[in-house]
Design a protein around this motif. Structure first.
Motif, short mmCIF file in Angstrom:
data_model
loop_
_atom_site.label_atom_id
_atom_site.label_comp_id
_atom_site.label_asym_id
_atom_site.label_seq_id
_atom_site.Cartn_x
_atom_site.Cartn_y
_atom_site.Cartn_z
N SER A 65 -21.25 -14.90 9.90
CA SER A 65 -22.56 -15.53 9.72
C SER A 65 -22.62 -16.12 8.32
O SER A 65 -21.76 -15.87 7.48
CB SER A 65 -23.69 -14.51 9.92
OG SER A 65 -23.53 -13.42 9.03
N THR A 66 -23.66 -16.91 8.08
CA THR A 66 -23.90 -17.47 6.75
C THR A 66 -25.36 -17.29 6.39
O THR A 66 -26.22 -17.09 7.25
CB THR A 66 -23.55 -18.97 6.68
OG1 THR A 66 -24.40 -19.70 7.56
CG2 THR A 66 -22.09 -19.22 7.05
N GLN A 67 -25.63 -17.37 5.10
CA GLN A 67 -27.00 -17.30 4.61
C GLN A 67 -27.08 -18.16 3.35
O GLN A 67 -26.13 -18.19 2.56
CB GLN A 67 -27.39 -15.86 4.31
CG GLN A 67 -28.87 -15.68 3.99
CD GLN A 67 -29.25 -14.20 3.89
OE1 GLN A 67 -28.46 -13.32 4.21
NE2 GLN A 67 -30.46 -13.93 3.44
#
Length: 204
Positions: free
Chosen positions: A139-141
């Motif tokens: 995932s990314t943020q």
């Protein structure tokens, strides 16, 4: 001295953080563009996050132009990357690989490095580093006023050079730090090379 980061400009905050959060491990990240160019770049905003699933995190800023870095774009597109743990003999190559290049140019070639295909790895690993981790994008943020990209990667396989392996008193695998000689990031252009190992028993 007390530093009030709320009263400092962003460059001074960055300087204060990189001078005081030391030493930092370095993720030497190999990724691949859709056109097949191998990108290589070091990141010292890097840490383990979770063991189940086995997640690591690297924080990727922008290019000086404000564009997204090739590492981020490649990982978003291809969903995979390899993290290497470099040793002190690779300090110059690690530094050179931080150079901003056009996206179709390879830092692997710039640094004169070789790669090898490894079973269980979707991408090749570098020849030289004694540890390499095959990761897939979890995932990314995006964080902060400058849109810093946090990339969370799930480790699928770890390659370890047999010369840095031993067995501890409990019969578990032990990576010998004095053989690995990991490179650590300090402030500015400074690195930490391997020194003494201090072993302190934990309370029971």
């Amino acid at each position: 001295m007390i530093l009030d980061l709320n009263e400092m400009d962003k460059a001074s905050v960055y300087h204060a953080m990189t001078q005081t959060l030391v030493p930092r491990p370095i993720a030497w990240v190999l990724s691949e563009s859709a056109q097949g160019a191998l990108n290589l770049a070091p990141f010292s905003y890097f840490t383990a996050v979770c063991s189940d699933p086995p997640l690591i995190m690297i924080s990727v800023g922008k290019k000086p132009s404000g564009e997204e870095k090739d590492t981020f774009l490649n990982i978003i597109e291809q969903k995979q990357f390899v993290i290497h743990i470099a040793d002190e003999q690779l300090a110059e190559a690690v530094t050179l690989s931080s150079k901003t290049l056009p996206r179709d140019h390879s830092e692997v070639d710039l640094c004169g490095l070789q790669t090898v295909n490894e079973a269980g790895f979707a991408l090749p690993r570098l020849v030289g580093p004694k540890i390499a981790m095959a990761c897939k994008l979890h995932s990314t943020q995006t964080m902060g006023a400058l849109d810093q990209n946090l990339i969370f990667g799930q480790i699928e396989s770890i390659w370890i050079d047999d010369h840095v392996l031993a067995e501890d008193a409990q019969g578990r695998m032990k990576v010998m730090a004095d053989q690995l000689k990991p490179l650590g990031r300090l402030g500015g252009s400074e690195y930490q090379t391997f020194g003494n190992t201090l072993s302190v028993a934990r309370p029971k």
